[in-house]
Design a protein around this motif. Structure first.
Motif, PDB file in Angstrom:
ATOM      1  N   ARG A   1      -2.920 -10.907  -6.451  1.00  0.00           N
ATOM      2  CA  ARG A   1      -3.231  -9.542  -6.861  1.00  0.00           C
ATOM      3  C   ARG A   1      -2.478  -8.423  -6.085  1.00  0.00           C
ATOM      4  O   ARG A   1      -2.389  -7.261  -6.602  1.00  0.00           O
ATOM      5  CB  ARG A   1      -4.853  -9.183  -6.480  1.00  0.00           C
ATOM      6  CG  ARG A   1      -5.307  -7.847  -7.229  1.00  0.00           C
ATOM      7  CD  ARG A   1      -6.701  -8.017  -6.833  1.00  0.00           C
ATOM      8  NE  ARG A   1      -7.381  -9.019  -7.740  1.00  0.00           N
ATOM      9  CZ  ARG A   1      -8.605  -9.594  -7.373  1.00  0.00           C
ATOM     10  NH1 ARG A   1      -9.422  -9.192  -6.293  1.00  0.00           N
ATOM     11  NH2 ARG A   1      -9.106 -10.580  -7.957  1.00  0.00           N
ATOM     12  N   TYR A   2      -1.945  -8.762  -4.955  1.00  0.00           N
ATOM     13  CA  TYR A   2      -1.249  -7.687  -4.033  1.00  0.00           C
ATOM     14  C   TYR A   2       0.188  -8.106  -4.103  1.00  0.00           C
ATOM     15  O   TYR A   2       1.058  -7.510  -3.290  1.00  0.00           O
ATOM     16  CB  TYR A   2      -1.893  -7.557  -2.667  1.00  0.00           C
ATOM     17  CG  TYR A   2      -3.414  -7.614  -2.506  1.00  0.00           C
ATOM     18  CD1 TYR A   2      -3.843  -6.545  -3.462  1.00  0.00           C
ATOM     19  CD2 TYR A   2      -4.212  -8.719  -1.987  1.00  0.00           C
ATOM     20  CE1 TYR A   2      -5.493  -6.838  -3.571  1.00  0.00           C
ATOM     21  CE2 TYR A   2      -5.602  -8.577  -1.996  1.00  0.00           C
ATOM     22  CZ  TYR A   2      -6.200  -7.631  -2.777  1.00  0.00           C
ATOM     23  OH  TYR A   2      -7.543  -7.688  -2.966  1.00  0.00           O
TER      24      TYR A   2
ATOM     25  N   GLY B   1      -3.245  -1.891  -2.734  1.00  0.00           N
ATOM     26  CA  GLY B   1      -3.634  -3.143  -2.019  1.00  0.00           C
ATOM     27  C   GLY B   1      -4.940  -3.403  -1.716  1.00  0.00           C
ATOM     28  O   GLY B   1      -5.873  -3.034  -2.420  1.00  0.00           O
TER      29      GLY B   1
ATOM     30  N   PHE C   1      -1.418  -4.338   5.189  1.00  0.00           N
ATOM     31  CA  PHE C   1      -0.744  -4.579   3.981  1.00  0.00           C
ATOM     32  C   PHE C   1       0.474  -3.985   3.859  1.00  0.00           C
ATOM     33  O   PHE C   1       0.676  -2.758   4.157  1.00  0.00           O
ATOM     34  CB  PHE C   1      -1.794  -4.072   2.816  1.00  0.00           C
ATOM     35  CG  PHE C   1      -1.055  -4.427   1.617  1.00  0.00           C
ATOM     36  CD1 PHE C   1      -0.650  -5.653   0.929  1.00  0.00           C
ATOM     37  CD2 PHE C   1      -0.679  -3.016   0.872  1.00  0.00           C
ATOM     38  CE1 PHE C   1      -0.138  -5.575  -0.375  1.00  0.00           C
ATOM     39  CE2 PHE C   1      -0.159  -3.005  -0.627  1.00  0.00           C
ATOM     40  CZ  PHE C   1      -0.021  -4.487  -1.199  1.00  0.00           C
TER      41      PHE C   1
END
Length: 257
Positions: A214-215, A244, A174
């Motif tokens: 969401r991230y 994340g 991420f």
């Protein structure tokens, strides 16, 4: 700092209230009923011994969102940084790895917590949100069989064999990082309890962004219109990793159901 040394490190702060800057804090265990539930939120008021309030704005602001962060540090440093005199970068809640919730100031007030250039505007978004910092060192870097922090190649957090202390993200990780310090069971339990209290108290929906968003980074319109629970990465295009997919969002969502 090695992960297995953190419990004693946090216990020292709990015993004497002295942060990494050498400032003393008055610690007062407290509890409050969670509105509409047969449950109680347990927390610790954490107030500078000199009663300084210059790191937040003691004015009430309407709250529509809750933003989750991790500190990228350790508890005594977290408290010291977030109570720096005249800095006005702070949060009302810090959650230690042992699950202790430290309340630095009233969640009805505000301080900057998103950073310059935040999507939707640092001032307005900081004012209408409640920030929670989770004490966690953040991403880790692999050197041989060790995982070290972002601060130094010699700051060994754990070994690859100590899998309870980190989360590995495959498929590229991420935001360029594959290894992240794990969160503790006690932290998840405290986050859920605190969120249950805050959402009930401020009538904030227990809503989350869909997983595909969401991230990621929100548009300014999305940031302003969304009411619910978000994280720091939703407001910053770079330089932030909190929170994340290494965080167990499903556990959090199920805990608030």
């Amino acid at each position: 700092m090695n992960a297995n040394a953190i419990p004693q490190y946090e216990a020292t702060f709990k015993n004497n209230g002295v942060d990494s800057h050498g400032r003393k804090h008055v610690l007062k265990p407290s509890s409050i009923a969670i509105p509409g539930e047969n449950d109680t939120l347990n927390y610790t008021l954490c107030t500078p011994e000199n009663n300084d309030q210059s790191f937040f704005y003691p004015e009430q602001a309407e709250k529509e969102k809750i933003v989750l962060h991790f500190t990228a540090g350790y508890l005594k440093g977290d408290i010291g940084t977030l109570t720096t005199e005249n800095n006005h970068v702070s949060v009302p809640f810090v959650i230690a790895r042992d699950g202790e919730i430290y309340n630095l100031w009233s969640s009805r007030n505000w301080s900057y917590h998103l950073g310059r250039g935040a999507i939707g505007g640092n001032t307005i978004m900081s004012k209408n949100s409640i920030a929670i910092e989770i004490s966690n060192i953040g991403y880790l870097r692999k050197i041989n069989n060790n995982l070290v922090t972002a601060y130094s190649d010699n700051d060994v957090y754990c070994t690859l064999a100590e899998e309870e202390y980190y989360t590995y993200l495959d498929n590229g990780g991420f935001r360029g990082q594959e290894y992240y310090a794990s969160f503790t069971n006690e932290q998840y339990e405290s986050i859920i309890s605190l969120l249950r209290y805050l959402t009930a108290t401020y009538s904030i929906p227990r809503a989350f962004l869909p997983e595909e968003k969401r991230y990621g980074i929100l548009s300014a319109a999305e940031a302003k219109s969304f009411k619910g629970i978000l994280s720091h990465v939703n407001f910053r295009t770079s330089g932030k990793w909190d929170l994340g997919p290494a965080f167990d969002w499903e556990r959090l969502i199920n805990g608030l159901a």
